[in-house]
Enzyme design. Sequence first.
Site, PDB file in Angstrom:
ATOM      1  N   SER A  98    -113.283   7.395  54.097  1.00  0.00           N
ATOM      2  CA  SER A  98    -113.925   8.557  53.466  1.00  0.00           C
ATOM      3  C   SER A  98    -112.964   9.152  52.453  1.00  0.00           C
ATOM      4  O   SER A  98    -111.845   9.533  52.817  1.00  0.00           O
ATOM      5  CB  SER A  98    -114.250   9.632  54.501  1.00  0.00           C
ATOM      6  OG  SER A  98    -115.154   9.153  55.458  1.00  0.00           O
ATOM      7  N   GLU A 148    -110.144  13.986  51.300  1.00  0.00           N
ATOM      8  CA  GLU A 148    -109.480  13.741  52.586  1.00  0.00           C
ATOM      9  C   GLU A 148    -108.211  12.913  52.339  1.00  0.00           C
ATOM     10  O   GLU A 148    -107.192  13.101  52.991  1.00  0.00           O
ATOM     11  CB  GLU A 148    -110.425  12.961  53.511  1.00  0.00           C
ATOM     12  CG  GLU A 148    -109.761  12.569  54.822  1.00  0.00           C
ATOM     13  CD  GLU A 148    -110.522  11.515  55.596  1.00  0.00           C
ATOM     14  OE1 GLU A 148    -111.673  11.769  55.991  1.00  0.00           O
ATOM     15  OE2 GLU A 148    -109.947  10.435  55.828  1.00  0.00           O
ATOM     16  N   ARG A 161    -109.912  16.985  60.456  1.00  0.00           N
ATOM     17  CA  ARG A 161    -109.113  16.245  59.466  1.00  0.00           C
ATOM     18  C   ARG A 161    -107.914  17.087  58.993  1.00  0.00           C
ATOM     19  O   ARG A 161    -107.553  17.084  57.821  1.00  0.00           O
ATOM     20  CB  ARG A 161    -109.954  15.851  58.240  1.00  0.00           C
ATOM     21  CG  ARG A 161    -111.055  14.856  58.543  1.00  0.00           C
ATOM     22  CD  ARG A 161    -110.497  13.512  58.998  1.00  0.00           C
ATOM     23  NE  ARG A 161    -111.529  12.489  59.092  1.00  0.00           N
ATOM     24  CZ  ARG A 161    -112.316  12.288  60.150  1.00  0.00           C
ATOM     25  NH1 ARG A 161    -112.172  13.040  61.235  1.00  0.00           N
ATOM     26  NH2 ARG A 161    -113.217  11.338  60.147  1.00  0.00           N
TER      27      ARG A 161
HETATM   28  P1  FAD Z   1    -100.779   6.366  55.552  1.00  0.00           P
HETATM   29  O1  FAD Z   1    -101.903   6.194  54.601  1.00  0.00           O
HETATM   30  O2  FAD Z   1     -99.637   5.429  55.463  1.00  0.00           O
HETATM   31  O3  FAD Z   1    -100.243   7.860  55.448  1.00  0.00           O
HETATM   32  C1  FAD Z   1    -101.142   8.928  55.447  1.00  0.00           C
HETATM   33  C2  FAD Z   1    -100.340  10.231  55.415  1.00  0.00           C
HETATM   34  O4  FAD Z   1     -99.595  10.368  56.617  1.00  0.00           O
HETATM   35  C3  FAD Z   1     -99.296  10.259  54.282  1.00  0.00           C
HETATM   36  O5  FAD Z   1     -99.182  11.606  53.862  1.00  0.00           O
HETATM   37  C4  FAD Z   1     -98.016   9.812  54.972  1.00  0.00           C
HETATM   38  O6  FAD Z   1     -96.852  10.322  54.326  1.00  0.00           O
HETATM   39  C5  FAD Z   1     -98.179  10.418  56.349  1.00  0.00           C
HETATM   40  N1  FAD Z   1     -97.545   9.623  57.422  1.00  0.00           N
HETATM   41  C6  FAD Z   1     -97.890   8.376  57.826  1.00  0.00           C
HETATM   42  N2  FAD Z   1     -97.135   8.005  58.875  1.00  0.00           N
HETATM   43  C7  FAD Z   1     -96.286   9.029  59.118  1.00  0.00           C
HETATM   44  C8  FAD Z   1     -95.240   9.256  60.083  1.00  0.00           C
HETATM   45  N3  FAD Z   1     -94.918   8.345  61.027  1.00  0.00           N
HETATM   46  N4  FAD Z   1     -94.573  10.420  60.021  1.00  0.00           N
HETATM   47  C9  FAD Z   1     -94.875  11.365  59.104  1.00  0.00           C
HETATM   48  N5  FAD Z   1     -95.859  11.212  58.178  1.00  0.00           N
HETATM   49  C10 FAD Z   1     -96.543  10.069  58.199  1.00  0.00           C
HETATM   50  N6  FAD Z   1    -109.759   8.163  59.230  1.00  0.00           N
HETATM   51  C11 FAD Z   1    -110.395   8.820  60.220  1.00  0.00           C
HETATM   52  O7  FAD Z   1    -109.976   9.902  60.637  1.00  0.00           O
HETATM   53  N7  FAD Z   1    -111.546   8.336  60.753  1.00  0.00           N
HETATM   54  C12 FAD Z   1    -112.089   7.167  60.362  1.00  0.00           C
HETATM   55  O8  FAD Z   1    -113.122   6.762  60.884  1.00  0.00           O
HETATM   56  C13 FAD Z   1    -111.426   6.435  59.332  1.00  0.00           C
HETATM   57  N8  FAD Z   1    -111.939   5.278  58.861  1.00  0.00           N
HETATM   58  C14 FAD Z   1    -111.308   4.595  57.867  1.00  0.00           C
HETATM   59  C15 FAD Z   1    -111.862   3.397  57.439  1.00  0.00           C
HETATM   60  C16 FAD Z   1    -111.257   2.668  56.438  1.00  0.00           C
HETATM   61  C17 FAD Z   1    -111.878   1.364  55.968  1.00  0.00           C
HETATM   62  C18 FAD Z   1    -110.057   3.151  55.854  1.00  0.00           C
HETATM   63  C19 FAD Z   1    -109.367   2.352  54.784  1.00  0.00           C
HETATM   64  C20 FAD Z   1    -109.498   4.350  56.273  1.00  0.00           C
HETATM   65  C21 FAD Z   1    -110.121   5.090  57.286  1.00  0.00           C
HETATM   66  N9  FAD Z   1    -109.610   6.306  57.763  1.00  0.00           N
HETATM   67  C22 FAD Z   1    -110.240   6.984  58.777  1.00  0.00           C
HETATM   68  C23 FAD Z   1    -108.405   6.893  57.143  1.00  0.00           C
HETATM   69  C24 FAD Z   1    -107.072   6.327  57.715  1.00  0.00           C
HETATM   70  O9  FAD Z   1    -107.275   5.102  58.342  1.00  0.00           O
HETATM   71  C25 FAD Z   1    -106.431   7.294  58.694  1.00  0.00           C
HETATM   72  O10 FAD Z   1    -106.168   8.529  58.072  1.00  0.00           O
HETATM   73  C26 FAD Z   1    -105.110   6.732  59.262  1.00  0.00           C
HETATM   74  O11 FAD Z   1    -104.630   7.568  60.282  1.00  0.00           O
HETATM   75  C27 FAD Z   1    -104.035   6.561  58.194  1.00  0.00           C
HETATM   76  O12 FAD Z   1    -102.978   5.832  58.764  1.00  0.00           O
HETATM   77  P2  FAD Z   1    -101.880   5.138  57.882  1.00  0.00           P
HETATM   78  O13 FAD Z   1    -100.816   4.662  58.802  1.00  0.00           O
HETATM   79  O14 FAD Z   1    -102.490   4.124  56.997  1.00  0.00           O
HETATM   80  O15 FAD Z   1    -101.357   6.380  57.041  1.00  0.00           O
HETATM   81  N1  EPU Z   2    -125.516   9.781  54.729  1.00  0.00           N
HETATM   82  C1  EPU Z   2    -126.274   9.702  53.582  1.00  0.00           C
HETATM   83  N2  EPU Z   2    -126.259   8.539  52.863  1.00  0.00           N
HETATM   84  C2  EPU Z   2    -125.521   7.462  53.249  1.00  0.00           C
HETATM   85  C3  EPU Z   2    -124.717   7.542  54.409  1.00  0.00           C
HETATM   86  C4  EPU Z   2    -124.725   8.728  55.128  1.00  0.00           C
HETATM   87  O1  EPU Z   2    -126.980  10.644  53.223  1.00  0.00           O
HETATM   88  O2  EPU Z   2    -125.566   6.447  52.547  1.00  0.00           O
HETATM   89  C5  EPU Z   2    -125.523  11.039  55.513  1.00  0.00           C
HETATM   90  C6  EPU Z   2    -126.564  11.003  56.615  1.00  0.00           C
HETATM   91  O3  EPU Z   2    -127.119  12.297  56.722  1.00  0.00           O
HETATM   92  C7  EPU Z   2    -125.727  10.698  57.864  1.00  0.00           C
HETATM   93  C8  EPU Z   2    -124.459  11.452  57.531  1.00  0.00           C
HETATM   94  O4  EPU Z   2    -124.275  11.256  56.134  1.00  0.00           O
HETATM   95  O5  EPU Z   2    -126.310  11.205  59.035  1.00  0.00           O
HETATM   96  C9  EPU Z   2    -123.227  10.996  58.308  1.00  0.00           C
HETATM   97  O6  EPU Z   2    -122.935   9.639  57.982  1.00  0.00           O
HETATM   98  P1  EPU Z   2    -121.942   8.769  58.880  1.00  0.00           P
HETATM   99  O7  EPU Z   2    -122.409   8.775  60.315  1.00  0.00           O
HETATM  100  O8  EPU Z   2    -121.771   7.453  58.217  1.00  0.00           O
HETATM  101  O9  EPU Z   2    -120.592   9.560  58.882  1.00  0.00           O
HETATM  102  P2  EPU Z   2    -119.818  10.364  57.737  1.00  0.00           P
HETATM  103  O10 EPU Z   2    -119.987  11.823  57.999  1.00  0.00           O
HETATM  104  O11 EPU Z   2    -120.169   9.877  56.395  1.00  0.00           O
HETATM  105  C10 EPU Z   2    -117.665  10.619  59.168  1.00  0.00           C
HETATM  106  C11 EPU Z   2    -116.197  10.459  58.973  1.00  0.00           C
HETATM  107  C12 EPU Z   2    -115.798   8.996  59.097  1.00  0.00           C
HETATM  108  C13 EPU Z   2    -116.168   8.524  60.496  1.00  0.00           C
HETATM  109  C14 EPU Z   2    -117.673   8.696  60.692  1.00  0.00           C
HETATM  110  C15 EPU Z   2    -118.108   8.385  62.102  1.00  0.00           C
HETATM  111  C16 EPU Z   2    -115.437  12.260  57.563  1.00  0.00           C
HETATM  112  C17 EPU Z   2    -114.954  12.661  56.223  1.00  0.00           C
HETATM  113  N3  EPU Z   2    -115.785  10.983  57.693  1.00  0.00           N
HETATM  114  O12 EPU Z   2    -118.307   9.945  58.093  1.00  0.00           O
HETATM  115  O13 EPU Z   2    -114.382   8.909  58.944  1.00  0.00           O
HETATM  116  O14 EPU Z   2    -115.808   7.172  60.685  1.00  0.00           O
HETATM  117  O15 EPU Z   2    -118.036  10.083  60.432  1.00  0.00           O
HETATM  118  O16 EPU Z   2    -117.671   9.398  62.956  1.00  0.00           O
HETATM  119  O17 EPU Z   2    -115.471  13.082  58.469  1.00  0.00           O
HETATM  120  C18 EPU Z   2    -112.623   8.630  57.369  1.00  0.00           C
HETATM  121  O18 EPU Z   2    -112.235   9.745  57.731  1.00  0.00           O
HETATM  122  O19 EPU Z   2    -112.012   7.930  56.529  1.00  0.00           O
HETATM  123  C19 EPU Z   2    -113.845   8.093  57.976  1.00  0.00           C
HETATM  124  C20 EPU Z   2    -114.366   6.905  57.653  1.00  0.00           C
END
Ligand code: FAD
Ligand code: EPU
Length: 348
Positions: free
Chosen positions: A234, A338, A162
Amino acid sequence: MQENFDLQAHNTFGLSVRARYFCEAASVQQCRDALQFACAADLPLLVLGGGSNVLFREDYPGVVLHMTSRGIDVINESAGTVLVRAAGGENWHGFVQHCLHTGMHGLENLALIPGCVGAAPIQNIGAYGVEVKDLITAVEVLDVTTGEIAELSREQCEFGYRDSIFKRGLRGRKIILSVTFRLQRAPLVNVSYAALAQAVSHIVDPQPQQVFDAVCAIRRSKLPDPAALGNAGSFFKNPVISRGLFEKVARDWPELPAFPAGDAPHTSVVRDSVKVPAAWLIEKAGWKGRRLGHAGVYELQPLVLVNHGGASAADITSLAEQVMGSVEQKFGIRLEPEVQWIPPRSMD
Ligand code: FAD
Ligand code: EPU
């Protein structure tokens, strides 16, 4: 250039904050125009994709530049490897779908992550056993001061968990115009992540489409749809802690889960460290499903903070700070957000 613009539809928390100026940029020229405008007016500039990883803590006093550039091009193909370049404003999930449907594989595990292609390198998005750094070969950037275009290699991006150089040394200094990925024609799949392996365990030889479908199904089952419930995924990173601290905490909490820390070369804790799930810490600290006013900790995944409707930025930040405080008090482990706070916290 629009003035006093409501950003509610441009941040997935759904917070009603205003930008002093707002514009869209579909081309390099439009990015340069916005930079010039901000420079002439002596205002800060913030690039926004889908607004799915930001927490606006107050009105933005400068120019918000929304990336809307489009384009997906195969720029080279040989021996089953394809180099594909996508514009920064492309929707991430749409790009993943496009690659799957045109037989370019590797991105399936990253399906359904909200946001734009240009933001993917910023925090090195990751999910279900894949980090985007494993597929990126180059990132094309526009310098916000000189207006010059350059290409950064994967190594120059200094990716970590991240994390990337765009969150540190180059923070706010580059606009990401496009990203180039190395994908494969062969339908190789990665089902190393336990929950994904479980979801496809009934399939003898899972194909990319099935992995994509399984990832989408898992995500839909535990992550709230921002269109229905405001959130930014997250809210915190999973803390990477030293083995010494892990063993100390595990003496009181023997069931504390731990995962390999992976390669995080640019974090202070590198070797001999483990990643612990923040969701577990938050749940054990008693926060799962709790609400403070209009802000809450999601009942199915406590790593996600949600806006139950009408929450202010102060509600979300106050909840985040209380969660961080009680996890630190209970386990001695500090959670790090994050989500990008705008403006940043003083310690960021
Ligand atoms: P924004 O929120 O618009 O911007 C994020 C940052 O990047 C800001 O600092 C912005 O200034 C900068 N930025 C954006 N675009 C540019 C550009 N073109 N040039 C320079 N800077 C830029 N993240 C994960 O890693 N894994 C996940 O599984 C995951 N699951 C998610 C689930 C949900 C429901 C939600 C709401 C979010 C999740 N995220 C996850 C977080 C998010 O989706 C990612 O970080 C995504 O890459 C953000 O994209 P965005 O275009 O919305 O960025
Ligand atoms: N867990 C709990 N309680 C819960 C849910 C999860 O204790 O209610 C614990 C369990 O031990 C489980 C562990 O958390 O094994 C991991 O949970 P999960 O697989 O849901 O993943 P996460 O670590 O919570 C991360 C990323 C997610 C990504 C998933 C799948 C980060 C900060 N988050 O979540 O990314 O989608 O793994 O790879 O690394 C995001 O970055 O926005 C994001 C959603």
